[in-house]
Design an enzyme around this catalytic site. Structure first.
Site, PDB file in Angstrom:
ATOM      1  NE  ARG A 227      -4.278  -1.281  -0.007  1.00 61.36           N
ATOM      2  CZ  ARG A 227      -4.428  -2.298  -0.857  1.00 61.36           C
ATOM      3  NH1 ARG A 227      -3.419  -2.617  -1.664  1.00 61.36           N
ATOM      4  NH2 ARG A 227      -5.543  -2.990  -0.897  1.00 61.36           N
ATOM      5  CG  HIS A 275      -2.768  -0.681  -7.258  1.00 65.62           C
ATOM      6  ND1 HIS A 275      -3.285   0.042  -6.199  1.00 65.62           N
ATOM      7  CD2 HIS A 275      -2.783  -1.981  -6.842  1.00 65.62           C
ATOM      8  CE1 HIS A 275      -3.600  -0.783  -5.205  1.00 65.62           C
ATOM      9  NE2 HIS A 275      -3.304  -2.016  -5.585  1.00 65.62           N
TER      10      HIS A 275
END
Length: 312
Positions: A227, A275
């Site tokens: 993250r 991502h």
């Protein structure tokens, strides 16, 4: 039985990729594409990714929330969630293999100095670069859950010297295990390629900071596929500019999509990916969802149900 599919980033094609296999498995199963949910009282289960805050409290008969991914930090940030029902992290074989592929790809790139060779190509320089044997390359994984454990096993199979660091002690074949605050310094001191696969919690937010990076050997590389909140951006740039960290591969960011003016885009020692380390694949995720629904109906626990005290 009605299932809510609430993933605003997906289009109708993605919805169909979920609807057809689910309804084929059970003709009585109806998948509804948010926001056209019909009667909210009909919704029994929810498949969600980044739902709008407050939406999950609209369904009075909701029994289980399946998060369409392994990370639940953004979902749990919605304080209106119905916390009395199970919230399940979706960890399926496709998600796991995708993450392992990403980790292997970029570990090998760092191991063999591909960022140096890429620059040599741009400069039209022919210079062979010697790299160590994999057994002499020390790789460290922060986070030894399902994703971290699988990546570690595959790196061991490639003969890397692999260590792992986790909240509690983990015993994995061929992996040197460190845990807790007491084990972090020794883990970092021996790690030349650091891979972050930690869950994002209050304890791990900002863990990739100046202090931690300084404890890595000079010339170490970083891979963050967990993250964006784990990383202190300015601390990484400072470590790269000083030469202490040789290169970083980043797949996750504080703000996504990554703004065009973010310095990560143009930094010569940073590789940016959007991502994509691992994405939920309907083909492998749907059987996991169906099994979770069957377990719930028979009163049995569902694997990867979130522990609210831990935050994952």
């Amino acid at each position: 039985m009605a299932i809510l599919f609430n993933s605003p980033q997906d289009d109708a094609g993605e919805f169909e990729a979920w609807r057809k296999p689910l309804t084929a498995a059970d003709p009585n199963m109806e998948l509804r594409f948010w926001p056209n949910v019909g009667r909210v009282e009909d919704i029994d289960y929810a498949l969600v990714w980044l739902p709008e805050p407050g939406d999950m409290q609209r369904y009075p008969n909701l029994k289980v929330i399946f998060n369409l991914g392994a990370g639940v930090d953004k979902l749990l940030a919605d304080k209106t969630l119905p916390y009395h029902i199970p919230i399940v992290r979706l960890v399926d074989p496709g998600l796991t293999s995708g993450m392992t592929e990403y980790v292997l790809l970029h570990t090998l790139r760092h191991h063999r100095g591909q960022h140096v060779l890429d620059q040599q190509q741009k400069d039209r320089v022919w210079r062979q670069k010697l790299f160590p044997l994999s057994r002499n390359r020390r790789v460290g994984i922060m986070g030894l859950g399902v994703l971290g454990a699988d990546a570690a096993a595959k790196l061991v199979a490639l003969d890397f010297d692999v260590a792992g660091w986790s909240r509690q002690h983990k015993s994995l074949p061929g992996v040197t295990s460190y845990h807790g605050e007491d084990g972090l310094e020794a883990f970092l001191a021996r790690t030349e390629i650091l891979i972050c696969l930690l869950p994002l919690t209050a304890e791990t937010r900002g863990i990739l900071n100046a202090k931690l990076l300084a404890q890595l050997p000079k010339g170490a590389c970083l891979i963050n596929a967990a993250r964006g909140g784990h990383l202190v951006d300015a601390d990484l740039i400072a470590a790269l500019d000083s030469g202490h960290i040789a290169h970083a591969t980043l797949d996750v960011f504080h703000k996504e999509p990554l703004p065009a003016d973010n310095p990560f885009w143009v930094h010569p020692k940073i590789t940016v990916t959007p991502h994509v380390a691992s994405l939920t694949q309907p083909e492998t995720a749907i059987p996991v969802v169906l099994d979770g629904i069957r377990l719930h109906k028979t009163g049995r626990p569902i694997p990867n149900t979130v522990d609210l005290k831990k935050g994952y």
